[in-house]
Design a protein around this motif. Structure first.
Motif, mmCIF file in Angstrom:
data_model
loop_
_atom_site.group_PDB
_atom_site.id
_atom_site.type_symbol
_atom_site.label_atom_id
_atom_site.label_comp_id
_atom_site.label_asym_id
_atom_site.label_seq_id
_atom_site.Cartn_x
_atom_site.Cartn_y
_atom_site.Cartn_z
ATOM 1 N N PHE A 109 0.873 -1.175 0.000
ATOM 2 C CA PHE A 109 0.000 0.000 0.000
ATOM 3 C C PHE A 109 0.909 1.223 0.000
ATOM 4 C CE2 PHE A 109 -2.182 3.377 2.262
ATOM 5 C CZ PHE A 109 -3.450 3.355 1.714
ATOM 6 N N ILE A 110 0.704 2.142 -0.941
ATOM 7 C CA ILE A 110 1.515 3.354 -1.038
ATOM 8 C C ILE A 110 0.602 4.549 -0.762
ATOM 9 C CG2 ILE A 110 2.967 4.773 -2.536
ATOM 10 C CD1 ILE A 110 3.425 2.126 -4.162
ATOM 11 N N ALA A 111 1.012 5.388 0.173
ATOM 12 C CA ALA A 111 0.194 6.545 0.559
ATOM 13 C C ALA A 111 0.440 7.726 -0.369
ATOM 14 C CB ALA A 111 0.508 6.938 1.994
ATOM 15 N N LYS A 112 -0.645 8.462 -0.651
ATOM 16 C CA LYS A 112 -0.549 9.748 -1.350
ATOM 17 C C LYS A 112 -0.459 10.822 -0.282
ATOM 18 C CE LYS A 112 -3.519 8.850 -5.390
ATOM 19 N NZ LYS A 112 -4.797 9.227 -5.996
ATOM 20 N N PRO A 113 0.314 11.830 -0.426
ATOM 21 C CA PRO A 113 1.332 12.019 -1.464
ATOM 22 C C PRO A 113 2.497 11.070 -1.209
ATOM 23 C CG PRO A 113 1.467 13.805 0.115
ATOM 24 C CD PRO A 113 0.291 12.947 0.519
ATOM 25 N N TRP A 114 3.084 10.588 -2.280
ATOM 26 C CA TRP A 114 4.155 9.617 -2.169
ATOM 27 C C TRP A 114 5.519 10.298 -2.194
ATOM 28 C CZ3 TRP A 114 1.089 10.349 -6.443
ATOM 29 C CH2 TRP A 114 1.721 10.865 -7.576
ATOM 30 N N ASN A 115 6.499 9.587 -1.695
ATOM 31 C CA ASN A 115 7.891 9.993 -1.792
ATOM 32 C C ASN A 115 8.431 9.329 -3.063
ATOM 33 O OD1 ASN A 115 10.812 9.115 -1.473
ATOM 34 N ND2 ASN A 115 10.636 10.579 0.222
ATOM 35 N N ASP A 116 8.983 10.117 -3.981
ATOM 36 C CA ASP A 116 9.427 9.593 -5.271
ATOM 37 C C ASP A 116 10.396 8.424 -5.115
ATOM 38 O OD1 ASP A 116 7.861 11.483 -6.511
ATOM 39 O OD2 ASP A 116 9.531 12.752 -7.160
ATOM 40 N N TYR A 117 11.391 8.591 -4.266
ATOM 41 C CA TYR A 117 12.395 7.544 -4.081
ATOM 42 C C TYR A 117 11.740 6.265 -3.571
ATOM 43 C CZ TYR A 117 16.202 4.829 -2.186
ATOM 44 O OH TYR A 117 17.048 3.801 -1.896
ATOM 45 N N GLU A 118 10.889 6.395 -2.558
ATOM 46 C CA GLU A 118 10.227 5.218 -1.988
ATOM 47 C C GLU A 118 9.310 4.536 -2.998
ATOM 48 O OE1 GLU A 118 8.316 6.350 1.661
ATOM 49 O OE2 GLU A 118 10.221 6.849 2.623
ATOM 50 N N LEU A 119 8.618 5.314 -3.819
ATOM 51 C CA LEU A 119 7.731 4.735 -4.828
ATOM 52 C C LEU A 119 8.533 3.923 -5.838
ATOM 53 C CD1 LEU A 119 4.835 4.578 -6.097
ATOM 54 C CD2 LEU A 119 5.574 6.470 -7.524
ATOM 55 N N VAL A 120 9.604 4.502 -6.361
ATOM 56 C CA VAL A 120 10.423 3.799 -7.348
ATOM 57 C C VAL A 120 11.063 2.559 -6.720
ATOM 58 C CG1 VAL A 120 12.447 3.990 -8.861
ATOM 59 C CG2 VAL A 120 10.792 5.858 -8.751
ATOM 60 N N ALA A 121 11.540 2.680 -5.484
ATOM 61 C CA ALA A 121 12.142 1.534 -4.788
ATOM 62 C C ALA A 121 11.097 0.439 -4.570
ATOM 63 C CB ALA A 121 12.743 1.977 -3.460
ATOM 64 N N THR A 122 9.889 0.829 -4.208
ATOM 65 C CA THR A 122 8.812 -0.140 -3.989
ATOM 66 C C THR A 122 8.477 -0.875 -5.284
ATOM 67 O OG1 THR A 122 7.879 1.118 -2.158
ATOM 68 C CG2 THR A 122 6.390 -0.391 -3.289
ATOM 69 N N ILE A 123 8.423 -0.148 -6.383
ATOM 70 C CA ILE A 123 8.149 -0.782 -7.675
ATOM 71 C C ILE A 123 9.268 -1.764 -8.020
ATOM 72 C CG2 ILE A 123 8.020 -0.340 -10.172
ATOM 73 C CD1 ILE A 123 6.358 2.180 -9.449
ATOM 74 N N GLY A 124 10.517 -1.370 -7.813
ATOM 75 C CA GLY A 124 11.642 -2.271 -8.064
ATOM 76 C C GLY A 124 11.574 -3.524 -7.208
ATOM 77 N N GLN A 125 11.252 -3.357 -5.924
ATOM 78 C CA GLN A 125 11.138 -4.501 -5.022
ATOM 79 C C GLN A 125 9.986 -5.414 -5.425
ATOM 80 O OE1 GLN A 125 10.646 -2.533 -1.270
ATOM 81 N NE2 GLN A 125 12.828 -2.057 -1.044
ATOM 82 N N ALA A 126 8.863 -4.818 -5.794
ATOM 83 C CA ALA A 126 7.696 -5.611 -6.201
ATOM 84 C C ALA A 126 7.993 -6.397 -7.477
ATOM 85 C CB ALA A 126 6.480 -4.702 -6.401
ATOM 86 N N LEU A 127 8.684 -5.765 -8.421
ATOM 87 C CA LEU A 127 9.043 -6.466 -9.659
ATOM 88 C C LEU A 127 10.002 -7.621 -9.371
ATOM 89 C CD1 LEU A 127 9.418 -3.432 -12.084
ATOM 90 C CD2 LEU A 127 7.690 -5.254 -12.235
ATOM 91 N N ALA A 128 10.974 -7.397 -8.495
ATOM 92 C CA ALA A 128 11.928 -8.453 -8.143
ATOM 93 C C ALA A 128 11.220 -9.606 -7.423
ATOM 94 C CB ALA A 128 13.040 -7.889 -7.261
ATOM 95 N N PHE A 129 10.340 -9.268 -6.494
ATOM 96 C CA PHE A 129 9.597 -10.292 -5.758
ATOM 97 C C PHE A 129 8.716 -11.101 -6.703
ATOM 98 C CE2 PHE A 129 5.779 -11.651 -3.433
ATOM 99 C CZ PHE A 129 6.362 -12.452 -2.467
#
Length: 188
Positions: A109-129
């Motif tokens: 779950f990603i909260a708005k407003p998001w932190n750009d770094y955390e959003l991109v890192a989360t997407i990378g982690q989700a893709l790897a998982f």
């Protein structure tokens, strides 16, 4: 190159996320890669698009008119069970979050407003998982195939569905005929 789908009813959010992900490559497992980003402001249209386009990850807003993010991700999961699912929201609705986890199988779950770094890192982690999960499933299916617990046809059907969502689904007409044009059902 991973392909992701972003669904939000607010066009400015879609533009912002597209711009962010175009400028910032994702990193996962020591690899840095660009993303192919598709956006849609209508969940029903996004589901239609997902019927023929394979996605590695889908990021959906929680509150949208017509269909909320949980309902959308639940239907998306039926079409593409191998895609990672994330939800984005400005509302901290505990019941909605629980439903998103239990019914739609979201990873984060990603909260708005998001932190750009955390959003991109989360997407990378989700893709790897998700890549790891998909590889594990493939190995398990190969073992089941060898042991006779999975037929060669079912193994191939799963492989084809992962490449081209919807390719193995058949639409039947009222007389038992095979419908080649999905829009033909709407015209009858």
């Amino acid at each position: 190159m991973p392909r992701i789908l972003i669904v939000d009813d607010e066009d400015n959010i879609l533009k912002s996320l597209r711009r962010l992900l175009a400028m910032t490559p994702c990193a996962s497992g020591g690899k840095v890669f660009p993303l192919t980003v598709d956006t849609c402001n209508d969940p029903a249209q996004a589901l239609e698009n997902a019927f023929g386009t394979a996605y590695d990850l889908v990021l959906s807003d929680y509150r949208m008119p017509g269909m909320d993010g949980v309902a959308f991700l639940k239907e998306f999961r039926e079409l593409q069970p191998n895609a990672a699912r994330l939800i984005l929201s400005g509302y901290a609705d505990l019941n909605g979050l629980i439903a998103a986890i239990n019914e739609a199988g979201i990873l984060r779950f990603i909260a708005k407003p998001w932190n750009d770094y955390e959003l991109v890192a989360t997407i990378g982690q989700a893709l790897a998982f998700q890549e790891l999960q998909n590889e594990t499933q493939k190995i398990a299916d190969q073992a089941r195939l060898k042991e006779g617990q999975l037929t060669a046809e079912d193994f191939e059907r799963k492989r084809l569905e992962a490449l081209e969502p919807g390719i193995t689904r058949v639409l039947w007409g009222p007389d038992g005929s095979v419908m080649l044009d999905p829009d033909a059902l709407k015209r009858d």
